[in-house]
Design an enzyme around this catalytic site. Structure first.
Site, PDB file in Angstrom:
ATOM      1  CB  CYS A 142      11.258  -1.193   1.550  1.00  0.00           C
ATOM      2  SG  CYS A 142       9.670  -2.033   1.693  1.00  0.00           S
TER       3      CYS A 142
ATOM      4  CD1 TRP B   2      -0.134  -1.533   3.129  1.00  0.00           C
ATOM      5  CD2 TRP B   2       0.714   0.528   3.259  1.00  0.00           C
ATOM      6  NE1 TRP B   2       0.689  -1.485   4.228  1.00  0.00           N
ATOM      7  CE2 TRP B   2       1.224  -0.230   4.333  1.00  0.00           C
ATOM      8  CE3 TRP B   2       1.099   1.873   3.148  1.00  0.00           C
ATOM      9  CZ2 TRP B   2       2.104   0.287   5.272  1.00  0.00           C
ATOM     10  CZ3 TRP B   2       1.992   2.392   4.089  1.00  0.00           C
ATOM     11  CH2 TRP B   2       2.474   1.597   5.127  1.00  0.00           C
TER      12      TRP B   2
ATOM     13  N   GLY C  93       6.376  -6.703  -0.033  1.00  0.00           N
ATOM     14  CA  GLY C  93       5.652  -6.702   1.232  1.00  0.00           C
ATOM     15  C   GLY C  93       6.527  -7.141   2.378  1.00  0.00           C
ATOM     16  CB  SER C  94       5.561  -8.339   5.711  1.00  0.00           C
ATOM     17  OG  SER C  94       4.747  -9.471   5.446  1.00  0.00           O
TER      18      SER C  94
ATOM     19  CD  GLU D  13      11.081  -3.854  -2.118  1.00  0.00           C
ATOM     20  OE1 GLU D  13      11.480  -3.935  -0.924  1.00  0.00           O
ATOM     21  OE2 GLU D  13      10.233  -3.046  -2.491  1.00  0.00           O
TER      22      GLU D  13
END
Length: 462
Positions: free
Chosen positions: A263, A132, A208-209, A230
């Site tokens: 990130c 997001w 994401g995570s 990523e």
């Protein structure tokens, strides 16, 4: 089923909800994408490039509208939203303009044949699982190279970004892309695994995570599908010299951009002891001067975090550090106002016992470390389990380059941090994931690099 909604983080108000994709609908969409692949891959390269170019035009023309949507969706200030839309447009245009060279044949030494070369061909239907924090840029860096290559796609957006994802799909369709060649799917975790397992789907890309990446990589591995991940980052910004007023100003702006939710934001600032006091003083001054407020207002430099849950997670890490003796130079608390706001924060004296030492702080919190020399700086930078990017700052360019090349990261910068351009590869190592996006590397990840050897007919020996 997954919950998809537009929940304004500046107010906490749910402004719109979206019906999730059912299993039956999902099967129809996969079938359509698989069928579209057979024709889209055979379209002339010029046709595929033209779709991207028209989409780039539309992004530029509708930049204000698109920025206003993500301000409501995930809290990005308008100016930053416009910048993201413009960056996305530049990526679409770059792939359109460089299509011929990106997909040119790689001629190899003939090695006994008349001709030997490698051609880049698409793989098929791909799944993108997107976050997001950059609702347009994250999508476009996956979309542009793969549509140009001839792949077709399913795009699963974050639960709070269905509106912007649907808008991107509409723009692609209006730009001439066949409707079935790219579809937004509002699916849950179980359905993601079902898509990965489907024989018609050939690869998956996730941003994401770590937990989400591990789940997707496991599914891709079980079904022998190509994957690109990523994931998180805890980027080091090593300050060895220079004008501390200027460097600290850049550091504050970079750390607080997108409310610190990037990130590749410089999360750990590692400063030589002779510059430490001046750097911290100037960093705090710039952090405290940052205008926090409603992202829809032009004067706002930092908006809310993406959700109340994001604030809770960040507050837990800061509170843990405070209980263990961290020095809070400024901020460190939620803001006393409606919405998902957290005060811009600077922490020093962070120790290994604190969660903030090793875990990713995904929000407007800068951690500053003092070190005695370059070797200690590099050792601390490389101690992280993440390896996305890092930077080195000093007027001594030889020292800076040598230090940058010692960093265990996918991207190393000198006197800049986190630069993203269409032609530069993006990706990390260690727990920051694997694979690369953007540039020529973005074409390579989901391409079949097919070897072709052409040898003349030889008469059989007598």
């Amino acid at each position: 089923m997954a919950s998809y909604r537009l929940e304004n983080p500046a107010t906490g108000e749910v402004e719109q909800t979206f019906d999730p994709t059912t299993d039956e609908q999902l099967q129809e969409i996969i079938a359509g994408a698989h069928e579209a692949y057979a024709t889209w891959r055979r379209e002339p390269l010029e046709t595929r490039a033209a779709v991207l170019a028209r989409a780039a035009d539309t992004f530029e023309e509708r930049a204000d509208e698109m920025a206003a949507l993500i301000a409501r969706e995930m809290g990005k200030p308008l100016a930053q939203g416009v910048g993201e839309v413009q960056l996305s447009a530049s990526i679409l245009r770059w792939y359109a303009e460089h299509a011929g060279e990106l997909l040119a044949l790689d001629e190899l030494p003939a090695l006994g044949a008349q001709r030997t070369f490698v051609e880049k061909e698409p793989l098929g239907v791909l799944l993108g699982v997107m976050p997001w924090n950059f609702p347009y840029y994250q999508l476009v860096r996956f979309i542009a190279p793969n549509l140009l290559l001839g792949n077709t796609m399913l795009l699963k957006p974050a639960g709070i970004c269905a509106a912007s994802a649907t808008l991107v799909e509409d723009i692609l369709r209006e730009s001439g892309l066949p409707g079935a060649a790219y579809r937004t799917v509002l699916i849950d975790r179980d359905q993601i695994q079902d898509v990965i397992a489907d024989d018609r789907v050939q690869g998956v890309s996730l941003t994401g995570s770590e937990a989400a990446g591990a789940a997707v990589a496991k599914g891709a591995g079980e079904h022998l599908k190509k994957s690109v991940l990523e994931l998180g980052g805890s980027d080091a910004m090593i300050v060895l010299g220079g004008d501390m007023e200027r460097v600290a100003k850049v550091a504050a702006r970079a750390r607080l951009s997108n409310a610190g939710q990037a990130c590749n934001s410089p999360k750990r600032m590692i400063v030589l002891e002779e510059h430490y006091d001046a750097f911290v003083e100037n960093l705090v001054k710039n952090v405290e001067a940052t205008a926090v407020g409603d992202p829809s207002e032009e004067s706002t430099a930092m908006g809310p975090l993406s959700s109340g849950e994001a604030v809770d997670t960040l507050a837990e890490l800061v509170d843990d550090a405070r209980e263990k003796g961290v020095a809070v130079r400024t901020g460190g608390t939620r803001l006393d106002r409606a919405g998902a706001f957290f005060a811009p924060t600077v922490l020093t004296d962070v120790t290994p016992e604190m969660r903030a030492f090793a875990e990713e702080l995904f929000g407007p919190v800068a951690v500053v470390h003092k070190v005695k020399d370059v070797d200690e700086a590099v050792e601390l930078a490389n101690s992280s389990s993440f390896g996305l990017s890092g930077s080195v700052w000093t007027d001594d360019l030889d020292l800076a380059e040598a230090t940058a090349r010692r960093l265990d990261v996918g991207m190393a910068y000198v006197n800049e941090h986190g630069t993203t351009l269409a032609g530069l590869p993006f990706g990390g190592v260690k727990r920051s994931g694997f694979g690369r996006e953007l540039g020529a590397y973005g074409i390579e990840e989901f391409a079949n690099r097919r070897l072709v050897r052409v040898s003349p007919t030889r008469s059989p020996k007598a």
